[in-house]
Design a protein around this motif. Structure first.
Motif, PDB file in Angstrom:
ATOM      1  N   TYR A   1     -32.352 -14.278  49.978  1.00  0.00           N
ATOM      2  CA  TYR A   1     -31.083 -14.916  49.625  1.00  0.00           C
ATOM      3  C   TYR A   1     -30.939 -16.324  50.190  1.00  0.00           C
TER       4      TYR A   1
ATOM      5  N   ILE B   1     -29.531 -14.711  44.987  1.00  0.00           N
ATOM      6  CA  ILE B   1     -30.924 -14.243  45.053  1.00  0.00           C
ATOM      7  C   ILE B   1     -31.805 -15.421  44.672  1.00  0.00           C
TER       8      ILE B   1
ATOM      9  N   HIS C   1     -37.803  -9.512  48.233  1.00  0.00           N
ATOM     10  CA  HIS C   1     -37.148  -9.159  46.963  1.00  0.00           C
ATOM     11  C   HIS C   1     -37.413  -7.679  46.714  1.00  0.00           C
TER      12      HIS C   1
ATOM     13  N   GLU D   1     -32.346  -6.367  44.696  1.00  0.00           N
ATOM     14  CA  GLU D   1     -32.405  -7.733  44.173  1.00  0.00           C
ATOM     15  C   GLU D   1     -32.924  -7.743  42.739  1.00  0.00           C
TER      16      GLU D   1
ATOM     17  N   THR E   1     -30.873  -8.957  39.484  1.00  0.00           N
ATOM     18  CA  THR E   1     -31.456 -10.048  38.691  1.00  0.00           C
ATOM     19  C   THR E   1     -31.550  -9.671  37.214  1.00  0.00           C
TER      20      THR E   1
END
Ligand code: KE4
Length: 429
Positions: free
Chosen positions: A45, A55, A408, A412, A416
Protein backbone atom coordinates in the motif's frame (compact mmCIF):
# COMPACT_ATOMS: atom_id res chain seq x y z
CA UNK A 1 -11.26 11.61 -4.62
CA UNK A 2 -11.07 14.36 -2.00
CA UNK A 3 -7.39 15.38 -2.02
CA UNK A 4 -7.05 18.87 -0.48
CA UNK A 5 -3.58 18.33 0.94
CA UNK A 6 -2.25 16.90 -2.33
CA UNK A 7 -3.75 19.84 -4.20
CA UNK A 8 -2.15 22.33 -1.82
CA UNK A 9 1.21 20.58 -2.10
CA UNK A 10 1.00 20.26 -5.89
CA UNK A 11 0.15 23.96 -6.23
CA UNK A 12 3.27 24.85 -4.26
CA UNK A 13 5.44 22.16 -5.86
CA UNK A 14 4.68 23.52 -9.33
CA UNK A 15 6.31 26.83 -8.34
CA UNK A 16 9.42 24.99 -7.20
CA UNK A 17 9.81 21.88 -9.41
CA UNK A 18 9.15 21.71 -13.18
CA UNK A 19 5.67 20.23 -13.44
CA UNK A 20 5.64 19.83 -9.66
CA UNK A 21 7.54 16.55 -9.92
CA UNK A 22 11.09 15.28 -9.97
CA UNK A 23 10.41 12.85 -12.80
CA UNK A 24 7.97 13.33 -15.71
CA UNK A 25 6.77 9.73 -15.39
CA UNK A 26 4.92 10.78 -12.19
CA UNK A 27 3.14 13.74 -13.74
CA UNK A 28 -0.38 12.36 -14.49
CA UNK A 29 -0.27 14.39 -17.75
CA UNK A 30 -1.52 11.38 -19.72
CA UNK A 31 -4.31 10.36 -17.35
CA UNK A 32 -5.76 13.68 -16.14
CA UNK A 33 -6.03 14.97 -12.63
CA UNK A 34 -2.89 15.61 -10.60
CA UNK A 35 -0.29 13.49 -8.84
CA UNK A 36 -1.08 12.37 -5.30
CA UNK A 37 1.52 13.27 -2.70
CA UNK A 38 2.47 10.22 -0.69
CA UNK A 39 2.92 10.23 3.06
CA UNK A 40 4.14 6.64 3.45
CA UNK A 41 4.25 3.16 2.03
CA UNK A 42 3.34 0.01 3.91
CA UNK A 43 3.65 -3.41 2.29
CA UNK A 44 1.47 -3.42 -0.84
CA UNK A 45 0.00 0.00 0.00
CA UNK A 46 0.66 3.67 -0.45
CA UNK A 47 -1.02 6.11 1.96
CA UNK A 48 -1.32 9.61 0.51
CA UNK A 49 -1.24 12.84 2.49
CA UNK A 50 -5.05 12.90 2.57
CA UNK A 51 -5.18 9.44 4.14
CA UNK A 52 -6.21 7.43 1.06
CA UNK A 53 -4.91 3.84 1.27
CA UNK A 54 -4.07 2.60 -2.23
CA UNK A 55 -2.96 -0.81 -3.46
CA UNK A 56 0.28 0.07 -5.25
CA UNK A 57 1.24 -1.44 -8.63
CA UNK A 58 3.93 1.19 -9.30
CA UNK A 59 6.22 0.11 -6.43
CA UNK A 60 8.59 2.98 -7.28
CA UNK A 61 8.50 1.81 -10.94
CA UNK A 62 9.83 -1.60 -10.01
CA UNK A 63 12.35 -1.59 -7.11
CA UNK A 64 10.03 -2.58 -4.26
CA UNK A 65 9.52 -6.26 -5.02
CA UNK A 66 9.37 -6.85 -1.26
CA UNK A 67 6.83 -4.08 -0.79
CA UNK A 68 7.11 -0.76 1.02
CA UNK A 69 9.03 -0.49 4.31
CA UNK A 70 9.86 -4.20 4.44
CA UNK A 71 10.92 -4.82 8.07
CA UNK A 72 14.20 -6.50 7.10
CA UNK A 73 15.07 -3.70 4.67
CA UNK A 74 14.22 -0.97 7.17
CA UNK A 75 16.14 -2.71 9.94
CA UNK A 76 19.27 -3.10 7.83
CA UNK A 77 19.07 0.51 6.60
CA UNK A 78 18.75 1.76 10.19
CA UNK A 79 21.66 -0.38 11.34
CA UNK A 80 23.90 0.75 8.47
CA UNK A 81 22.88 4.43 8.65
CA UNK A 82 23.85 4.53 12.31
CA UNK A 83 27.40 3.76 11.18
CA UNK A 84 27.50 6.55 8.57
CA UNK A 85 26.01 7.05 5.13
CA UNK A 86 28.99 7.41 2.79
CA UNK A 87 32.73 7.05 3.17
CA UNK A 88 34.30 7.93 -0.19
CA UNK A 89 36.13 4.68 0.32
CA UNK A 90 35.21 1.03 -0.28
CA UNK A 91 33.04 -0.81 2.26
CA UNK A 92 32.35 -4.52 2.87
CA UNK A 93 28.76 -3.97 1.74
CA UNK A 94 29.83 -3.42 -1.89
CA UNK A 95 31.57 -6.80 -1.86
CA UNK A 96 28.53 -8.45 -0.27
CA UNK A 97 26.04 -7.06 -2.78
CA UNK A 98 28.34 -7.84 -5.72
CA UNK A 99 28.55 -11.49 -4.64
CA UNK A 100 24.78 -11.66 -4.12
CA UNK A 101 24.05 -10.24 -7.60
CA UNK A 102 26.59 -12.55 -9.26
CA UNK A 103 25.06 -15.51 -7.45
CA UNK A 104 21.82 -14.82 -9.26
CA UNK A 105 23.45 -13.74 -12.56
CA UNK A 106 26.65 -15.74 -13.17
CA UNK A 107 27.23 -14.12 -16.57
CA UNK A 108 28.23 -11.03 -14.59
CA UNK A 109 31.87 -11.85 -13.80
CA UNK A 110 32.73 -8.33 -12.61
CA UNK A 111 30.44 -5.44 -11.68
CA UNK A 112 30.62 -1.68 -11.04
CA UNK A 113 27.95 -0.02 -8.89
CA UNK A 114 26.65 3.42 -9.87
CA UNK A 115 23.70 5.56 -8.74
CA UNK A 116 20.97 5.06 -11.34
CA UNK A 117 19.91 2.98 -14.29
CA UNK A 118 20.80 5.90 -16.54
CA UNK A 119 24.37 5.82 -15.28
CA UNK A 120 24.45 2.06 -15.73
CA UNK A 121 23.42 2.06 -19.39
CA UNK A 122 25.44 5.17 -20.24
CA UNK A 123 28.55 3.57 -18.75
CA UNK A 124 27.85 0.21 -20.39
CA UNK A 125 27.75 1.89 -23.80
CA UNK A 126 30.93 3.87 -23.15
CA UNK A 127 32.56 0.58 -22.16
CA UNK A 128 31.34 -1.16 -25.31
CA UNK A 129 32.70 1.67 -27.45
CA UNK A 130 36.01 1.57 -25.57
CA UNK A 131 36.31 -2.20 -25.84
CA UNK A 132 35.45 -2.42 -29.55
CA UNK A 133 36.92 0.89 -30.70
CA UNK A 134 33.68 1.44 -32.59
CA UNK A 135 31.11 4.27 -32.29
CA UNK A 136 27.72 3.18 -33.60
CA UNK A 137 25.07 1.67 -31.32
CA UNK A 138 21.68 0.09 -32.02
CA UNK A 139 18.66 0.63 -29.77
CA UNK A 140 14.98 -0.15 -30.29
CA UNK A 141 11.87 1.98 -30.76
CA UNK A 142 9.99 2.18 -27.48
CA UNK A 143 12.91 1.01 -25.37
CA UNK A 144 13.94 3.43 -22.64
CA UNK A 145 17.40 3.18 -21.14
CA UNK A 146 17.41 6.35 -19.03
CA UNK A 147 18.01 9.91 -20.13
CA UNK A 148 21.60 9.89 -21.42
CA UNK A 149 21.79 12.08 -24.55
CA UNK A 150 22.76 9.33 -26.97
CA UNK A 151 19.77 7.20 -25.91
CA UNK A 152 16.99 9.80 -26.09
CA UNK A 153 16.03 8.66 -29.56
CA UNK A 154 12.54 7.19 -30.07
CA UNK A 155 12.56 6.24 -26.40
CA UNK A 156 9.78 4.81 -24.28
CA UNK A 157 8.52 5.57 -20.77
CA UNK A 158 7.94 9.27 -20.14
CA UNK A 159 9.23 10.23 -23.60
CA UNK A 160 6.50 8.07 -25.17
CA UNK A 161 3.90 9.02 -22.56
CA UNK A 162 4.34 12.72 -23.20
CA UNK A 163 4.52 12.16 -26.96
CA UNK A 164 7.86 13.96 -27.10
CA UNK A 165 9.53 13.69 -30.51
CA UNK A 166 12.75 13.03 -28.57
CA UNK A 167 14.31 15.82 -26.60
CA UNK A 168 15.58 19.29 -27.40
CA UNK A 169 19.03 19.92 -26.02
CA UNK A 170 20.45 16.76 -27.55
CA UNK A 171 22.85 17.93 -30.30
CA UNK A 172 22.49 16.00 -33.58
CA UNK A 173 26.14 15.07 -33.35
CA UNK A 174 25.39 13.19 -30.14
CA UNK A 175 22.86 10.88 -31.73
CA UNK A 176 24.37 10.53 -35.21
CA UNK A 177 25.79 7.16 -34.16
CA UNK A 178 22.56 5.95 -32.57
CA UNK A 179 20.73 3.60 -34.93
CA UNK A 180 17.13 2.58 -34.19
CA UNK A 181 15.25 -0.56 -35.18
CA UNK A 182 11.71 -1.79 -34.43
CA UNK A 183 11.54 -4.09 -31.39
CA UNK A 184 11.21 -7.79 -32.22
CA UNK A 185 12.46 -7.15 -35.77
CA UNK A 186 15.57 -9.24 -36.40
CA UNK A 187 15.55 -8.45 -40.13
CA UNK A 188 15.81 -4.72 -39.47
CA UNK A 189 18.82 -5.30 -37.23
CA UNK A 190 20.45 -7.56 -39.83
CA UNK A 191 20.03 -4.77 -42.38
CA UNK A 192 21.83 -2.34 -40.06
CA UNK A 193 24.73 -4.76 -39.62
CA UNK A 194 24.86 -5.23 -43.41
CA UNK A 195 24.92 -1.47 -43.87
CA UNK A 196 27.53 -0.80 -41.18
CA UNK A 197 29.79 -3.89 -41.04
CA UNK A 198 32.45 -3.69 -38.35
CA UNK A 199 31.19 -0.26 -37.18
CA UNK A 200 28.64 -1.16 -34.49
CA UNK A 201 29.96 -1.22 -30.93
CA UNK A 202 26.86 -2.64 -29.31
CA UNK A 203 23.20 -3.49 -29.47
CA UNK A 204 21.40 -2.41 -26.32
CA UNK A 205 17.99 -3.95 -25.66
CA UNK A 206 15.38 -4.30 -22.96
CA UNK A 207 15.26 -8.14 -23.18
CA UNK A 208 11.65 -7.84 -22.08
CA UNK A 209 10.45 -4.38 -22.97
CA UNK A 210 8.80 -2.55 -20.07
CA UNK A 211 8.88 1.06 -21.23
CA UNK A 212 6.26 0.89 -23.95
CA UNK A 213 4.25 -1.21 -21.58
CA UNK A 214 5.36 -4.84 -21.23
CA UNK A 215 6.30 -6.39 -24.59
CA UNK A 216 7.96 -9.84 -24.48
CA UNK A 217 10.66 -10.80 -26.98
CA UNK A 218 9.27 -12.98 -29.74
CA UNK A 219 10.92 -16.37 -30.32
CA UNK A 220 14.25 -15.91 -32.04
CA UNK A 221 14.59 -12.18 -31.35
CA UNK A 222 17.14 -12.27 -28.54
CA UNK A 223 18.96 -15.28 -30.02
CA UNK A 224 19.15 -13.39 -33.30
CA UNK A 225 20.70 -10.38 -31.60
CA UNK A 226 23.20 -12.66 -29.86
CA UNK A 227 24.22 -14.31 -33.14
CA UNK A 228 24.47 -11.09 -35.15
CA UNK A 229 26.53 -9.25 -32.54
CA UNK A 230 28.88 -12.22 -32.07
CA UNK A 231 29.36 -12.60 -35.83
CA UNK A 232 30.16 -8.91 -36.29
CA UNK A 233 32.35 -8.41 -33.20
CA UNK A 234 29.77 -6.11 -31.59
CA UNK A 235 28.71 -6.46 -27.96
CA UNK A 236 25.23 -7.38 -26.72
CA UNK A 237 24.05 -5.27 -23.79
CA UNK A 238 20.98 -6.43 -21.84
CA UNK A 239 19.39 -3.49 -20.09
CA UNK A 240 17.96 -5.40 -17.12
CA UNK A 241 17.40 -2.33 -14.97
CA UNK A 242 13.72 -3.24 -14.93
CA UNK A 243 13.71 -6.97 -15.82
CA UNK A 244 16.43 -7.92 -13.32
CA UNK A 245 14.78 -10.00 -10.57
CA UNK A 246 11.40 -9.08 -12.09
CA UNK A 247 10.97 -11.54 -14.98
CA UNK A 248 13.08 -14.24 -13.33
CA UNK A 249 15.35 -14.36 -10.28
CA UNK A 250 18.25 -14.49 -12.74
CA UNK A 251 16.77 -11.86 -15.04
CA UNK A 252 15.81 -12.23 -18.68
CA UNK A 253 19.25 -13.69 -19.40
CA UNK A 254 18.27 -16.72 -17.29
CA UNK A 255 14.67 -16.86 -18.49
CA UNK A 256 15.69 -16.95 -22.17
CA UNK A 257 19.13 -18.55 -21.67
CA UNK A 258 21.04 -15.85 -23.56
CA UNK A 259 24.47 -14.68 -22.43
CA UNK A 260 24.85 -10.90 -22.85
CA UNK A 261 28.34 -9.40 -22.88
CA UNK A 262 27.30 -6.60 -20.52
CA UNK A 263 24.26 -6.28 -18.24
CA UNK A 264 22.86 -3.06 -16.82
CA UNK A 265 20.99 -3.26 -13.53
CA UNK A 266 19.13 -0.93 -11.15
CA UNK A 267 15.84 -0.70 -9.25
CA UNK A 268 15.51 -4.01 -7.31
CA UNK A 269 19.24 -4.19 -6.46
CA UNK A 270 18.85 -1.04 -4.38
CA UNK A 271 15.56 -1.99 -2.72
CA UNK A 272 14.30 1.58 -3.20
CA UNK A 273 17.61 3.38 -2.66
CA UNK A 274 19.39 5.15 -5.56
CA UNK A 275 21.43 2.50 -7.36
CA UNK A 276 22.55 1.14 -10.71
CA UNK A 277 25.22 -1.28 -11.85
CA UNK A 278 26.86 -2.56 -15.01
CA UNK A 279 28.84 -5.75 -15.31
CA UNK A 280 29.65 -8.70 -17.49
CA UNK A 281 32.58 -10.50 -19.07
CA UNK A 282 35.76 -10.07 -17.04
CA UNK A 283 37.87 -9.25 -20.11
CA UNK A 284 35.51 -6.39 -20.95
CA UNK A 285 35.22 -5.08 -17.38
CA UNK A 286 39.03 -4.92 -17.15
CA UNK A 287 38.73 -1.87 -19.43
CA UNK A 288 37.13 0.13 -16.58
CA UNK A 289 39.28 2.61 -14.62
CA UNK A 290 41.36 2.32 -12.56
CA UNK A 291 42.30 -1.08 -14.03
CA UNK A 292 41.76 0.04 -17.62
CA UNK A 293 41.51 3.36 -19.44
CA UNK A 294 37.70 3.70 -19.72
CA UNK A 295 36.81 6.37 -17.18
CA UNK A 296 33.66 6.28 -15.05
CA UNK A 297 33.31 7.50 -11.46
CA UNK A 298 30.76 8.57 -8.84
CA UNK A 299 30.80 10.23 -5.44
CA UNK A 300 28.10 7.99 -4.00
CA UNK A 301 28.66 4.89 -6.11
CA UNK A 302 28.35 1.79 -3.93
CA UNK A 303 27.25 3.87 -0.95
CA UNK A 304 26.47 1.84 2.17
CA UNK A 305 22.72 2.66 2.30
CA UNK A 306 22.02 1.63 -1.30
CA UNK A 307 24.08 -1.49 -0.83
CA UNK A 308 22.15 -2.29 2.35
CA UNK A 309 18.81 -1.80 0.59
CA UNK A 310 19.89 -4.19 -2.13
CA UNK A 311 21.38 -6.78 0.20
CA UNK A 312 18.28 -6.96 2.40
CA UNK A 313 16.00 -7.16 -0.66
CA UNK A 314 17.96 -9.86 -2.47
CA UNK A 315 18.32 -11.88 0.73
CA UNK A 316 14.54 -11.75 1.20
CA UNK A 317 14.08 -12.92 -2.40
CA UNK A 318 16.58 -15.73 -1.92
CA UNK A 319 14.19 -17.59 0.39
CA UNK A 320 12.70 -20.62 -1.40
CA UNK A 321 9.30 -19.97 -2.89
CA UNK A 322 9.24 -16.21 -2.30
CA UNK A 323 9.84 -15.09 -5.88
CA UNK A 324 7.71 -17.84 -7.41
CA UNK A 325 4.91 -16.77 -5.08
CA UNK A 326 4.95 -13.24 -6.48
CA UNK A 327 4.96 -14.60 -10.04
CA UNK A 328 2.01 -16.85 -9.23
CA UNK A 329 0.08 -13.88 -7.86
CA UNK A 330 0.77 -12.02 -11.12
CA UNK A 331 -0.71 -14.92 -13.09
CA UNK A 332 -3.83 -15.00 -10.88
CA UNK A 333 -4.32 -11.25 -11.16
CA UNK A 334 -3.80 -10.93 -14.90
CA UNK A 335 -6.11 -13.87 -15.65
CA UNK A 336 -8.81 -12.25 -13.51
CA UNK A 337 -8.33 -8.87 -15.21
CA UNK A 338 -8.62 -10.55 -18.63
CA UNK A 339 -11.84 -12.26 -17.50
CA UNK A 340 -13.28 -8.98 -16.17
CA UNK A 341 -12.50 -7.17 -19.43
CA UNK A 342 -14.16 -9.91 -21.46
CA UNK A 343 -17.26 -9.79 -19.25
CA UNK A 344 -17.50 -6.04 -19.79
CA UNK A 345 -16.88 -6.32 -23.52
CA UNK A 346 -13.73 -4.17 -23.32
CA UNK A 347 -10.96 -5.30 -25.69
CA UNK A 348 -7.64 -5.49 -23.85
CA UNK A 349 -4.31 -7.19 -24.44
CA UNK A 350 -2.48 -8.22 -21.28
CA UNK A 351 1.26 -8.82 -21.62
CA UNK A 352 2.88 -10.35 -18.55
CA UNK A 353 6.36 -11.73 -17.91
CA UNK A 354 7.09 -12.89 -14.38
CA UNK A 355 6.05 -10.22 -11.88
CA UNK A 356 5.43 -7.35 -14.32
CA UNK A 357 2.52 -6.76 -16.68
CA UNK A 358 0.61 -4.20 -18.72
CA UNK A 359 -3.09 -4.07 -19.61
CA UNK A 360 -3.22 -2.49 -23.08
CA UNK A 361 -6.52 -0.99 -24.18
CA UNK A 362 -5.97 -2.34 -27.64
CA UNK A 363 -7.86 -4.50 -30.14
CA UNK A 364 -4.74 -6.34 -31.37
CA UNK A 365 -1.62 -7.99 -30.01
CA UNK A 366 1.06 -5.59 -28.79
CA UNK A 367 4.47 -6.72 -30.05
CA UNK A 368 6.36 -3.48 -30.67
CA UNK A 369 6.09 0.30 -30.38
CA UNK A 370 3.94 0.64 -33.52
CA UNK A 371 1.27 -1.69 -32.10
CA UNK A 372 1.58 -0.32 -28.55
CA UNK A 373 1.03 3.22 -29.85
CA UNK A 374 -2.35 2.15 -31.26
CA UNK A 375 -3.64 1.63 -27.72
CA UNK A 376 -6.57 3.76 -26.63
CA UNK A 377 -4.73 6.03 -24.18
CA UNK A 378 -7.88 8.05 -23.45
CA UNK A 379 -9.67 4.88 -22.38
CA UNK A 380 -6.62 3.94 -20.29
CA UNK A 381 -6.84 7.35 -18.59
CA UNK A 382 -10.50 6.88 -17.71
CA UNK A 383 -9.82 3.39 -16.39
CA UNK A 384 -6.84 4.70 -14.40
CA UNK A 385 -9.03 7.26 -12.64
CA UNK A 386 -11.79 4.72 -11.95
CA UNK A 387 -9.23 2.32 -10.46
CA UNK A 388 -7.77 5.11 -8.35
CA UNK A 389 -11.23 6.02 -7.04
CA UNK A 390 -11.55 2.38 -5.97
CA UNK A 391 -8.22 2.24 -4.16
CA UNK A 392 -5.94 0.82 -6.89
CA UNK A 393 -2.89 2.79 -8.05
CA UNK A 394 -1.37 2.02 -11.46
CA UNK A 395 1.53 3.81 -13.17
CA UNK A 396 -0.07 6.92 -14.75
CA UNK A 397 0.63 5.85 -18.34
CA UNK A 398 -0.44 3.19 -20.81
CA UNK A 399 3.25 2.81 -21.68
CA UNK A 400 4.49 1.66 -18.28
CA UNK A 401 4.62 -1.68 -16.49
CA UNK A 402 2.66 -2.69 -13.41
CA UNK A 403 4.59 -4.53 -10.72
CA UNK A 404 3.66 -7.04 -7.97
CA UNK A 405 5.35 -7.50 -4.60
CA UNK A 406 5.62 -10.21 -1.97
CA UNK A 407 3.05 -8.23 0.00
CA UNK A 408 0.23 -8.38 -2.58
CA UNK A 409 -1.98 -11.10 -1.08
CA UNK A 410 -5.49 -12.47 -1.65
CA UNK A 411 -7.17 -9.44 -0.09
CA UNK A 412 -5.29 -7.03 -2.37
CA UNK A 413 -5.93 -9.15 -5.45
CA UNK A 414 -9.66 -9.45 -4.72
CA UNK A 415 -10.00 -5.69 -4.22
CA UNK A 416 -7.98 -5.03 -7.38
CA UNK A 417 -10.16 -7.32 -9.50
CA UNK A 418 -13.32 -5.66 -8.18
CA UNK A 419 -11.85 -2.26 -9.04
CA UNK A 420 -11.03 -3.44 -12.57
CA UNK A 421 -14.60 -4.76 -12.98
CA UNK A 422 -15.90 -1.29 -12.08
CA UNK A 423 -13.34 0.42 -14.30
CA UNK A 424 -14.12 -1.77 -17.31
CA UNK A 425 -17.85 -1.12 -16.93
CA UNK A 426 -17.01 2.58 -16.69
CA UNK A 427 -15.07 2.64 -19.96
CA UNK A 428 -17.15 0.13 -21.94
CA UNK A 429 -18.45 1.88 -25.08
P1 KE4 B 1 16.89 5.40 -13.79
O1 KE4 B 1 17.95 6.36 -14.30
O2 KE4 B 1 15.50 6.02 -13.83
O3 KE4 B 1 17.23 4.78 -12.45
O4 KE4 B 1 16.86 4.16 -14.79
C1 KE4 B 1 16.68 4.39 -16.18
C2 KE4 B 1 16.16 3.12 -16.82
C3 KE4 B 1 17.02 2.34 -17.57
N1 KE4 B 1 16.61 1.20 -18.16
C4 KE4 B 1 15.34 0.77 -18.02
C5 KE4 B 1 14.91 -0.50 -18.69
C6 KE4 B 1 14.41 1.52 -17.26
O5 KE4 B 1 13.13 1.08 -17.14
C7 KE4 B 1 14.83 2.72 -16.65
C8 KE4 B 1 13.88 3.60 -15.85
N2 KE4 B 1 12.51 3.19 -15.85
C9 KE4 B 1 11.55 4.26 -15.67
C10 KE4 B 1 10.16 3.62 -15.64
N3 KE4 B 1 9.71 3.29 -16.93
C11 KE4 B 1 11.82 5.06 -14.45
C12 KE4 B 1 10.68 5.93 -14.01
C13 KE4 B 1 11.01 7.40 -14.12
O6 KE4 B 1 11.69 7.78 -15.11
O7 KE4 B 1 10.58 8.15 -13.22
Amino acid sequence: MNIPKSIELFTKAQTLLPGGVDSPARAFRAVGGQPLFIDRGAGAYLIDVDGHRLIDYVLSFGPLICGHAHPEVVAMLAQVAAKGTSFGAPSPLEVELAELVMGFMPHIEMIRFVNSGTEATMSALRLARAFTGRSKIIKFQGNYHGHADMLLVQAGSGVATLGLPDSPGVPPATVQDTLVAPYNNVTAVAQLFDRFPGQIAAVIVEPVAGNMGVVPPQPGFLAGLREMTANDGALLIFDEVMTGFRVHLGGAQALYNIRPDITALGKVIGGGLPVGAYGGRRDIMQMVAPVGPMYQAGTLSGNPLAMAGGIATLKALHVDGVWSGVAATAVTLTEAIQHAAKAAGVPVQINRVGTMFTTFFNEAAVTDWESAAKSDTAKFGRAFQALLANGVYLPPSQFEACFLSTEHGETEIEQTVRAFEIAFRHVAD
